[in-house]
Design an enzyme around this catalytic site. Sequence first.
Site, PDB file in Angstrom:
ATOM      1  N   HIS A 470     -11.420 -16.426   5.387  1.00 54.93           N
ATOM      2  CA  HIS A 470     -10.834 -15.088   5.671  1.00 54.93           C
ATOM      3  C   HIS A 470      -9.961 -15.241   7.304  1.00 54.93           C
ATOM      4  O   HIS A 470      -9.121 -15.017   7.497  1.00 54.93           O
ATOM      5  CB  HIS A 470     -11.469 -13.902   5.398  1.00 54.93           C
ATOM      6  CG  HIS A 470     -11.589 -13.627   4.099  1.00 54.93           C
ATOM      7  ND1 HIS A 470     -12.684 -13.583   3.436  1.00 54.93           N
ATOM      8  CD2 HIS A 470     -10.698 -13.306   2.925  1.00 54.93           C
ATOM      9  CE1 HIS A 470     -12.684 -13.497   2.040  1.00 54.93           C
ATOM     10  NE2 HIS A 470     -11.315 -13.170   1.968  1.00 54.93           N
ATOM     11  N   GLU A 712      17.512  -6.734 -12.125  1.00 55.26           N
ATOM     12  CA  GLU A 712      16.613  -7.674 -12.334  1.00 55.26           C
ATOM     13  C   GLU A 712      16.394  -8.054 -13.794  1.00 55.26           C
ATOM     14  O   GLU A 712      15.449  -9.024 -13.988  1.00 55.26           O
ATOM     15  CB  GLU A 712      15.254  -7.402 -11.654  1.00 55.26           C
ATOM     16  CG  GLU A 712      14.527  -6.137 -11.796  1.00 55.26           C
ATOM     17  CD  GLU A 712      13.370  -5.818 -10.991  1.00 55.26           C
ATOM     18  OE1 GLU A 712      12.734  -6.781 -10.527  1.00 55.26           O
ATOM     19  OE2 GLU A 712      12.991  -4.458 -11.070  1.00 55.26           O
ATOM     20  N   ASP A 736      12.542 -11.420 -10.405  1.00 54.26           N
ATOM     21  CA  ASP A 736      12.497 -10.957 -11.919  1.00 54.26           C
ATOM     22  C   ASP A 736      13.622 -11.669 -12.469  1.00 54.26           C
ATOM     23  O   ASP A 736      13.431 -12.156 -13.506  1.00 54.26           O
ATOM     24  CB  ASP A 736      12.346  -9.706 -12.049  1.00 54.26           C
ATOM     25  CG  ASP A 736      10.596  -9.107 -11.842  1.00 54.26           C
ATOM     26  OD1 ASP A 736       9.992 -10.100 -12.360  1.00 54.26           O
ATOM     27  OD2 ASP A 736      10.550  -8.261 -11.183  1.00 54.26           O
ATOM     28  N   CYS A 783      16.965  -8.050  -2.778  1.00 51.57           N
ATOM     29  CA  CYS A 783      15.757  -8.163  -2.252  1.00 51.57           C
ATOM     30  C   CYS A 783      14.517  -8.910  -2.524  1.00 51.57           C
ATOM     31  O   CYS A 783      13.432  -8.881  -2.707  1.00 51.57           O
ATOM     32  CB  CYS A 783      15.161  -6.559  -2.369  1.00 51.57           C
ATOM     33  SG  CYS A 783      15.130  -6.094  -3.970  1.00 51.57           S
TER      34      CYS A 783
END
Length: 851
Positions: A470, A712, A736, A783
Amino acid sequence: MVALVLVCHSAKLAEGVAELAAQMGGDRLRIGVAGGLDQPGDPLGTDAGRVARAIEEVWSEDGVLVLMDLGSAVLSAEMALDLLPEGRRERILLTEAPLVEGAVAAAVAAGLGDSLEQVAAEARGALGAKAAHLAPQAAAAMAVAAQAPRGPTLRLTVNNASGLHARPAARLVRTAARFDAEVSVANVTTGRGPASARSLNAVATLGVRRGDEILVRASGPQAEEALAAIQCLADDEFGDPPEARAQAGADARAGRSLRVAAGAASLSGPPPASGSVLQGLPASPGLAVGTARRVRATPVEVPREPSQDCQADWAALERALIATAHDIRRARAAVAGRAGDYDAAIFDVHLLFLEDEALLAPSRAGVFGEGKSAARAWVDAVSAAAAAWQALDDSYLRARVGDLRSVGDQVLRHLLDVDLAADAGPAGESLDAGAAGIVVAPDLTPADVAGLDPACVVGVACAFGGPASHGAILARSLGIPAVVGAGRALLGVADGTPLALDGEAGTITVDPPAAALRALEDRRARRARDEAEAQLQAHLPAVTRDGVLVRIAANVSGRGDVPAAVAAGADGVGLLRSEFLFLEADHLPTEDEQEWAYRAVAVGLGGRPLTLRTLDVGADKQLPYLHLERERNPNLGLRGIRLGLRHPELLTAQLRAALRVAADHPVRVMFPMVATVDEVRRARELLDEARESLIGEGTAVPERLEIGIMVEVPAAALMVEAFVPHVDFFSLGTNDLAQYVFAADRGNAEVAALADALHPVVLCLIDGVARAAAAGGRRVAVCGEMAGDPLAIPLLLGLGVTELSMAAARIPLAKQEVRATDLAIARKLAAAALAAGSVAEVRRLSGWRQA
Ligand code: PEP
Ligand code: MG
């Protein structure tokens, strides 16, 4: 006087405890209650909005102590903090003290005029006497709990690439904790367990790897519900987002071994020769040239003397736990602001360590039963748990021992009052916080990385650790170049030695020869110049060479992402993925909670426009608490607007919350996954009804709310003209759109490359949408990920796109790309790309233009 707030699942319980506490605290004590929900027929639960209001009602400058019952009460209380003004949060303390005993003890202390910290300590110590009295029985009860309780079972194969590592294990623990059930987990494949699902340490040290079968057993009133929720969580790969799945999978395939730092004193080797190149693992991209900044070894001495006063010792440990929780929450907020919520989530795991019975029970037994000092008991408990983690044969899980040690160390330092500012490093080492250069350390925990000042630290080099640790994940998110796993030789590097670090190749060159240094320095300088130049102009509008303004907005997942977006020069938010509010919660966020969350984003944007996308769950984003039917083909299933129309109460609550915020902020609403005009019509009807009902209730709503759709789904792109009369704007979701055009699952590494949005066939669809939008006088944005790709930007502008929305980090360079674009040339480039025969050809055309 300190005030108290009680957060309970049941309103009656909260009132009852308040009555009891009020008797102890006297007339002047203010006690706020946040119990139950306002949902007819379903009154049990907690609500962050209600908690925030209760805090406001009893507010005292001396502080407010919040006590909670269980499960979601804790999450609601934490969420409430986010809803309150920043200045107030400092004086609010959430305590894990037991509700009834804690409230009574806190009321007495508050009534006596004690400080917030003293009141909290009293509350936490409230169980001390009971614990000491019942210690033998408690130990026996724990032993029984470790055995599997009787009850229904669930057998699961764990499919996460990295098994039940820290975050998935934490999600399992949190899910189990929501129910009135005793849940145990056993690793059937290895025969480990059963272990209590209430303990992160216990679950994680079962060593569950990908492909292992686990047996989950539950008993108690909500046993079945608990198992159903765990099944949903498992179906969703324990909540790992796709990128984490891909990263973990890549690490597993590469067979990367994550070595864990051993005792600091024995680590250093002989200094590596000048010019030698240490090969490690690339952990965070970028180039860095600087002098080595070694961490100083300052081990903490743990006193050996036995405890003189076990009650006082235990209270001191509890105070240290509270103080550490404070530090961790602060680090979480800082990282969420700089890197986003997903990266900050590791700190949630750290918080779970602080309340883990696998650490607290042996510490308690050490203090009350064996006469150990609190520090000794705590260190022994952490060491035993760490040894269990290290005995695992899974390298990814073994690496988590660093997180456990880091938290253990922070508690110890608070307990012994060792200066945290001077000694903030891992395993007894410290970072020289203000010094510039490349930090050289055995390994770095997330807390260490969060504390680095990117202005001073140009790179990070670790002898141990792996790219999936991490600390490495955070370095990537914070944009600090890093190499890990460079080997023990790195620790022989003397402080002040010149180093060159290449975060892409994973190399560290010690005292680099002049020529190598020059070449690297040139590359680094070029990159840094570009980025710095872009950042300098980030707050200026992006205008093309021929004077056309292009709005560059940010894609965000919540309030935590907003400061970074504003700092990067975002002209607004072009996509608020509102589903993240839902994905983080363990219950359906209420209308009030949604309003608070959206309002916080709008306020952070300081008047810049906010495009709020309604809930886009389904496909790879599942909400366990909705208990939806499992779909055979979720990408083509009930996702986005389809889900909202099937469950209008979901969409209505969201639209009401959006309208309430839009009354005083520039908010627009955007519907995802739209395929037909009829869907937009029905969504608009719901919006009109929501508006009418708010007006009927006397709530302010905006005169007008701009409505847009994500384009999309290919069907929507192909008949876009039909949508023009119904919307104010379009936003192309090219991630998409490409997936559906090529019938290639964007989350499946085998086929994802097919779904390239730069392919001429996708560009043709974008072209059609942009033309129809322009003809109808509608705005058109992109976007999807391609909006931030410098190669794609001139093409999109040439196709007629007028707004781009992207990850905040990409904004400064994207604005520069716009400024370098001449629209007349971009249109020619777009025409050539539309006529191209392949994605490779489009890339060649765009690359050539860029060169
Ligand atoms: C898209 O599909 O391009 C998009 C921006 O939405 P998401 O990535 O959230 O599906
Ligand atoms: Mg999408």
